[in-house]
Structures are given as structure tokens and as C-alpha cells.
Design an enzyme around this catalytic site. Structure first.
Site, mmCIF file in Angstrom:
data_model
loop_
_atom_site.group_PDB
_atom_site.id
_atom_site.type_symbol
_atom_site.label_atom_id
_atom_site.label_comp_id
_atom_site.label_asym_id
_atom_site.label_seq_id
_atom_site.Cartn_x
_atom_site.Cartn_y
_atom_site.Cartn_z
ATOM 1 N N LYS A 1 0.844 -1.203 0.000
ATOM 2 C CA LYS A 1 0.000 0.000 0.000
ATOM 3 C C LYS A 1 0.883 1.259 0.000
ATOM 4 C CE LYS A 1 -3.550 -2.759 2.160
ATOM 5 N NZ LYS A 1 -4.716 -2.836 3.031
ATOM 6 N N HIS B 1 -8.501 -2.993 -5.995
ATOM 7 C CA HIS B 1 -8.447 -3.128 -4.536
ATOM 8 C C HIS B 1 -9.567 -2.277 -3.916
ATOM 9 C CE1 HIS B 1 -7.113 -2.821 -0.399
ATOM 10 N NE2 HIS B 1 -6.389 -3.894 -0.620
ATOM 11 N N GLU C 1 -9.606 -0.370 -1.514
ATOM 12 C CA GLU C 1 -9.199 0.996 -1.170
ATOM 13 C C GLU C 1 -9.236 1.905 -2.399
ATOM 14 O OE1 GLU C 1 -5.595 -0.119 0.837
ATOM 15 O OE2 GLU C 1 -6.777 -0.986 2.458
ATOM 16 N N GLU D 1 -11.217 -10.288 -0.859
ATOM 17 C CA GLU D 1 -10.868 -9.545 0.344
ATOM 18 C C GLU D 1 -12.115 -8.878 0.917
ATOM 19 O OE1 GLU D 1 -6.412 -8.382 0.202
ATOM 20 O OE2 GLU D 1 -7.531 -6.834 -0.830
ATOM 21 N N GLY E 1 -7.210 -4.872 7.388
ATOM 22 C CA GLY E 1 -6.573 -4.007 8.374
ATOM 23 C C GLY E 1 -7.288 -3.938 9.708
HETATM 24 P P1 PGA Z 1 -4.358 -6.437 5.566
HETATM 25 O O1 PGA Z 1 -4.626 -5.916 4.073
HETATM 26 O O2 PGA Z 1 -3.581 -7.736 5.424
HETATM 27 O O3 PGA Z 1 -3.552 -5.366 6.208
HETATM 28 O O4 PGA Z 1 -5.685 -6.672 6.197
HETATM 29 C C1 PGA Z 1 -4.925 -6.797 3.036
HETATM 30 C C2 PGA Z 1 -5.106 -6.057 1.741
HETATM 31 O O5 PGA Z 1 -5.758 -4.994 1.731
HETATM 32 O O6 PGA Z 1 -4.617 -6.504 0.681
#
Ligand code: PGA
Length: 248
Positions: free
Chosen positions: A11, A95, A97, A165, A171
């Protein structure tokens, strides 16, 4: 047998001082190469130097996003071709995000995935439901609809990976139960098998969301889980290699 992939998504983390973590992962990669593919997706600023750190080893590099076009007047964007030039062999697209922070929808994600494949790279396409969708029983429907909208036609097991995911697991330290992961990955497998005859059964489906050394073995043992997409725990070689150890 589908060879699993454990990919780390750094990220918006990491500067040159963190390249030692990549070097340490690269050093261990050859010892695992027979059983698992390993990849780190650092920020674009680090990609070229990270590729040097990993050169000559089995550790692969990936980008975290790309523009759907090859070049042009798109200030601040990078193309799949540019990421390849800097050493990437894969690009994460869609993703959650990106979907949330930048309003990216399925159509754009599909265009990006096409661009990644056109650049001869592996497209890692992310899908996943929100907590609200999970709690209202819409998770499988939501993910299936993202797959329908985001996956490019004609993809193969060697140029496409799906990463499931759940948004609420990213996170947060929370993970779905093994049964819930199994049910979702089976639904994804069924979709892939029918959308990509002869290829879908071999496409890798990664699980992502709070994967860490302590839960990796359980999650990676679930049917149709062919590896992990790891965020926070990929930032240190000790944690990342602790997750890869699930495949020992
Ligand atoms: P995380 O993130 O392992 O920090 O939960 C996973 C991701 O967003 O790919």
C-alpha cells in the site's frame, strides 16, 4: 495442482530504508520456490530498486494499480507498461481501497485488468463485500456481481488471479470463519469455471484481509484458497515469511 501465490501489498508504505525487508524476503524465496510463488507489491516509487533487491531470486514484484491506457496525458498515473519496465510481473487492480478512495467501479477495474494482461503481466483482481453486505446476507451476490463486471473476457489461469478480500477484514484484525471463506471461494470457483471454460478451474483465488502468521495455516488450508494477499503483515520479512511458512 494449482501452485499457490503469497503476495504482499505494501500500500502507501515504504521508502528506500525499507528495501532491506524485500532483500530478506528475496533471500528466502528460492527455498520456497518449489511449493509457493512469492511476490511483493511495493509503492511504484520503490519498484525499480525493489526489483534490483530481488533480482536473480524467485521473488516477483508487482504494482498496486495502473491506468487503463499505455501512455498519455494522465498526470500522476502510471501504466502497466511502465510498471513492467520498472520490474513488475503483476499488477493489483480493483483493490477495495481504490474502489472506495477513488470511486473505481467494475467497468474501470475491468479496463485496468485488460491493460495489465495486454502488457503481458498478471492481473490480480480484487473483490469483496462490505460488512453491511455480509450482515444482510448479500456477500456472495455482491462478489459474484463484481466478478461479472471486473474480469476481462478471455483471461487465463496464467494471466489472471482473483483476490477475495472482505472489506471489513482489511486491516481490522478480523477474519471470516474458515467455513465462510470456503463458501465464498467455492462460489468464486464456480463462477470462474463457467466464465472461463478450461481455465477457471486452474485460476488462483487468493484470500486477503488480516492474514498473519498465526492464522495463515488455517486460512490457506481451506478448499479453493490458493494463497494470500497480505497487507500489514507483508511489511516485515519476519511476518511475511511466517505466512509463507503455512506452505511448508
Ligand atoms: P491487511 O490488508 O492484510 O492489512 O488486512 C490486506 C489487503 O488490503 O490486501
Amino acid at each position: 495442482m494449482v501452485k499457490p501465490l503469497v503476495a504482499g501489498n505494501w500500500k502507501m508504505n515504504g521508502t528506500a530504508e525499507n528495501l532491506g525487508e524485500i532483500a530478506a524476503i528475496a533471500e528466502a524465496a528460492d527455498g520456497h520456490a518449489d511449493v509457493v510463488d512469492m511476490m511483493i507489491c511495493p509503492p511504484a516509487t520503490l519498484l525499480r530498486n525493489a526489483s534490483y533487491s530481488a533480482s536473480g531470486t524467485a521473488l516477483k514484484m508487482g504494482g498496486q494499480d495502473c491506468h487503463p491506457e499505455v501512455s498519455g496525458a494522465h498526470t500522476g498515473d502510471v501504466s502497466a507498461k511502465m510498471l513492467a519496465d520498472a520490474g513488475a510481473s503483476a499488477v493489483i487492480v480493483g483493490h477495495s481501497e481504490r474502489r472506495a478512495d477513488h470511486g473505481e467501479g467494475d467497468e474501470l477495474v475491468r479496463a485496468k485488468a485488460k491493460a495489465v494482461i495486454a502488457a503481458n503481466l498478471l492481473a490480480i483482481v480484487c473483490v469483496g463485500e462490505t460488512l453491511e453486505e455480509r450482515e444482510s446476507g448479500q456477500a456472495v451476490e455482491r462478489v459474484t456481481s463484481q466478478l461479472k463486471g471486473s474480469l476481462p473476457e478471455g483471461a487465463t489461469a496464467s494471466n489472471l488471479v482473483v483476490a477475495y478480500e472482505p472489506v471489513w477484514a482489511i486491516g481490522t484484525g478480523k477474519t471470516p470463519t474458515a467455513d465462510d471463506v470456503a463458501a465464498m471461494h467455492l462460489a468464486i470457483r464456480e463462477h470462474l469455471s463457467s466464465a472461463f471454460p478450461g481455465e477457471g478451474s486452474q485460476m488462483r483465488i487468493l484470500y486477503g484481509g488480516s492474514v498473519k502468521p498465526s492464522n495463515a495455516a488455517e486460512l490457506m488450508a481451506v478448499d479453493n484458497v490458493n494463497g494470500a494477499l497480505v497487507g500489514g503483515a507483508s511489511l516485515t520479512s519476519a511476518d511475511f515469511l511466517g505466512i509463507v511458512a503455512a506452505y511448508e
